[in-house]
Structure formats: C-alpha cells, structure tokens
Design an enzyme around this catalytic site. Sequence first.
Site, PDB file in Angstrom:
ATOM      1  N   ARG A  50       0.836  -1.214   0.000  1.00  0.00           N
ATOM      2  CA  ARG A  50       0.000   0.000   0.000  1.00  0.00           C
ATOM      3  C   ARG A  50       0.865   1.256   0.000  1.00  0.00           C
ATOM      4  NH1 ARG A  50      -4.628   0.593   4.463  1.00  0.00           N
ATOM      5  NH2 ARG A  50      -2.843   0.975   5.804  1.00  0.00           N
ATOM      6  N   ARG A  99       9.010  27.062  -2.109  1.00  0.00           N
ATOM      7  CA  ARG A  99       7.590  26.809  -2.305  1.00  0.00           C
ATOM      8  C   ARG A  99       7.118  27.178  -3.712  1.00  0.00           C
ATOM      9  NH1 ARG A  99       2.562  29.057  -2.138  1.00  0.00           N
ATOM     10  NH2 ARG A  99       0.948  27.812  -1.150  1.00  0.00           N
ATOM     11  N   HIS A 101       4.022  25.177  -6.450  1.00  0.00           N
ATOM     12  CA  HIS A 101       3.099  24.043  -6.398  1.00  0.00           C
ATOM     13  C   HIS A 101       3.613  22.831  -7.172  1.00  0.00           C
ATOM     14  CE1 HIS A 101       0.766  27.304  -4.872  1.00  0.00           C
ATOM     15  NE2 HIS A 101      -0.249  26.501  -4.565  1.00  0.00           N
ATOM     16  N   GLU A 178     -16.769   5.503   4.951  1.00  0.00           N
ATOM     17  CA  GLU A 178     -15.936   4.888   5.986  1.00  0.00           C
ATOM     18  C   GLU A 178     -15.860   5.845   7.160  1.00  0.00           C
ATOM     19  OE1 GLU A 178     -11.854   4.377   4.639  1.00  0.00           O
ATOM     20  OE2 GLU A 178     -11.948   6.221   3.481  1.00  0.00           O
ATOM     21  N   LEU A 202     -10.277   4.198   1.725  1.00  0.00           N
ATOM     22  CA  LEU A 202      -8.917   3.676   1.823  1.00  0.00           C
ATOM     23  C   LEU A 202      -8.974   2.144   1.707  1.00  0.00           C
ATOM     24  CD1 LEU A 202      -5.974   4.709   2.627  1.00  0.00           C
ATOM     25  CD2 LEU A 202      -6.469   3.574   4.793  1.00  0.00           C
TER      26      LEU A 202
HETATM   27  N1  PDD Z   1      -6.044   4.814   9.764  1.00  0.00           N
HETATM   28  N2  PDD Z   1      -9.967   4.493   6.556  1.00  0.00           N
HETATM   29  C1  PDD Z   1      -9.207   5.543   6.894  1.00  0.00           C
HETATM   30  C2  PDD Z   1      -9.619   6.887   6.418  1.00  0.00           C
HETATM   31  C3  PDD Z   1      -8.042   5.368   7.672  1.00  0.00           C
HETATM   32  O1  PDD Z   1      -7.268   6.406   7.992  1.00  0.00           O
HETATM   33  C4  PDD Z   1      -7.704   4.067   8.119  1.00  0.00           C
HETATM   34  C5  PDD Z   1      -6.473   3.803   8.941  1.00  0.00           C
HETATM   35  C6  PDD Z   1      -8.537   2.993   7.763  1.00  0.00           C
HETATM   36  C7  PDD Z   1      -8.236   1.567   8.158  1.00  0.00           C
HETATM   37  O2  PDD Z   1      -7.148   1.073   7.407  1.00  0.00           O
HETATM   38  P1  PDD Z   1      -6.227  -0.088   7.994  1.00  0.00           P
HETATM   39  O3  PDD Z   1      -7.121  -1.221   8.328  1.00  0.00           O
HETATM   40  O4  PDD Z   1      -5.306  -0.429   6.879  1.00  0.00           O
HETATM   41  O5  PDD Z   1      -5.531   0.471   9.203  1.00  0.00           O
HETATM   42  C8  PDD Z   1      -9.652   3.243   6.973  1.00  0.00           C
HETATM   43  C9  PDD Z   1      -4.760   4.757  10.420  1.00  0.00           C
HETATM   44  C10 PDD Z   1      -4.605   3.578  11.314  1.00  0.00           C
HETATM   45  C11 PDD Z   1      -4.488   6.075  11.117  1.00  0.00           C
HETATM   46  O6  PDD Z   1      -4.661   7.099  10.465  1.00  0.00           O
HETATM   47  O7  PDD Z   1      -4.067   6.085  12.269  1.00  0.00           O
END
Ligand code: PDD
Length: 279
Positions: A50, A99, A101, A178, A202
């Site tokens: 990832r 800086r 963009h 989510e 994500l």
């Molecule tokens: N967060 N969706 C979002 C927006 C996230 O930031 C995360 C994870 C998940 C879950 O993904 P995973 O199962 O791969 O951890 C879903 C991390 C842990 C954080 O920002 O701390």
Amino acid sequence: MTVYFNGDFMPEANVSIAPNDRGFVFGDGVYEVARAEDGRFFRLADHRRRLTRSLDALRIQGVDTEALWTNVQELLPRNGLTDGHAKAYLQITRGAAPRQHAFPDPPVEPTVYARAEAHEPPLDKWRNGVKVILRPDQRWDRCDIKSLNYLPNVLANQAAQEADAYEALLVRDGFVTEGSHSSVAAVFDGTVTVHPFTNRTLPSITRTVMLELCDALDRPVEEFPVAVDDLPAADELFLMGTTTGIMPVVQVDDWTVGDGTPGPVAQELLEAFRALEPA
Ligand code: PDD
C-alpha cells in the site's frame, strides 16, 4: 525514543525538518500505520504494497521501500518493543524545496520519518462497543491514497470527540463511505456488508483481513455502499482499522444499534481477529 529519519536512527529530539518541506507546506506526502506483536508486524507485505501504491500515485520517487521497512522493523528492538503490542508510524514527503506548487525540478530527496511506540489494544471499547456520529464526507476524490491530507478527517474526528464518540462515519451522496480513521461494516440478517474498494475509501488492510475471516467462518459478505437511510435497519455495525481492530458500534448519534450491546457477528470476528498471529 529512537526514531528513523532520512537514513539514520537517532533520538527523536534530534530530528530536524526544513520549514519548506512539502509535507509541512502542502501536506505533499504519504503515511502508513502498522501494528506489531512481540516484535513482528501484522500483514507487513500488505502495508509495504500500500505504501508503494501511495508513493506511485503521488509520483514520489527515490525511496527504497524494501530497505525502509527493514529499518522500521529495526525500530522495535531499538525501542524495547519486542514484547507485547506496538505500532509504527511511517511518513514520506516529496522533500524540501522553495515553495512552488509543481514538483521540484530537478527532484529533491524525499523526507523519510518513522517511529514505533507501545500500543494499548482498546479492550474496553471492544468489550462494550462505541458510539459514532454521522458527518458529511468532505474529502477529495482520491481517498484510496494514504496521503497526509487528512483535514476533513481531523475535523470529523474532532466533532466525534466533542460528541463523546469514538469515530465519525462519513456520508457522501447519501452513502456511508468509511470512518475518519477506520473502515466500517454493517450486518443485515447475518450478511456482512462493506463499501467496495473505490476512490472513495482507503483500501483498509483490517477490512481485507476481516473478509478473509468471514470466508473462513462461512459468513456471507456483500460489497456495496450502505445508504445512510438504511443504517438504522442494520442488526450490527462495526469499525475496522490497524489500531481500532474490529470494534463493535452500539450507538449512532442518538439512536441505538441492535440492542445496544456488541452483536454476535462482530464478537465472533473480533475473537478470530485477536487469535491471528503476526505475518
Ligand atoms: N487509519 N480508513 C481511513 C480513512 C483510515 O485512515 C484508516 C487507517 C482505515 C483503516 O485502514 P487499515 O485497516 O489499513 O488500518 C480506513 C490509520 C490507522 C491512522 O490514520 O491512524
């Protein structure tokens, strides 16, 4: 604490980041959070994949991710984290440059930072379930990239905290995508329903693991977005994430999920999840 910064291990206090670092100025970078037990990371290959995907999506080049993960692993013994639960945070930005963009031309060295610390599994929340709130999903259209641009997530999560809730579920065009820092699943008549992996979510590693557990437990699964209007009809809701684990939701805003206690499907999945060995 010993951290990893631009090729070296050093005390955290020795890290020095340029004010024109593009992570600081534009949020121009990516991150990962991985969890370890007794010195070994869970699903390291998935986190590695990832991270590479996120870097490719932002066209950040020049990072040896293989060597980087070796160094992240090395943070565990260097911080006395080879027993019990730990988590690592890893961040890469496009680097420091005056800086403007567009990308620096010629490219500059990316800034690479990683830390590891003890992690307390959220046992009480797993046992009792948590409250969530609903918030509009105000994020951009590439939520599949684990980028540093988390301002809508930060604001939604702050709203959750101010409402005494663990998480904010994000709603876009009438559908739950989510959480601000976790994935979400709903259970209807024994079937686990999750949002498909699209540009709006994500690619959560815990969600992938959860679906593998459903398969092993012969639990039916459907991948489609749940309309926010259908949410009250869910028998169960639960969150998923690296530090969240599989966490039952018992309240949404001011209404109760099911009978207000963690449901059997979430409990079964959590139990199976906790029994997994790092790999
Ligand atoms: N967060 N969706 C979002 C927006 C996230 O930031 C995360 C994870 C998940 C879950 O993904 P995973 O199962 O791969 O951890 C879903 C991390 C842990 C954080 O920002 O701390």
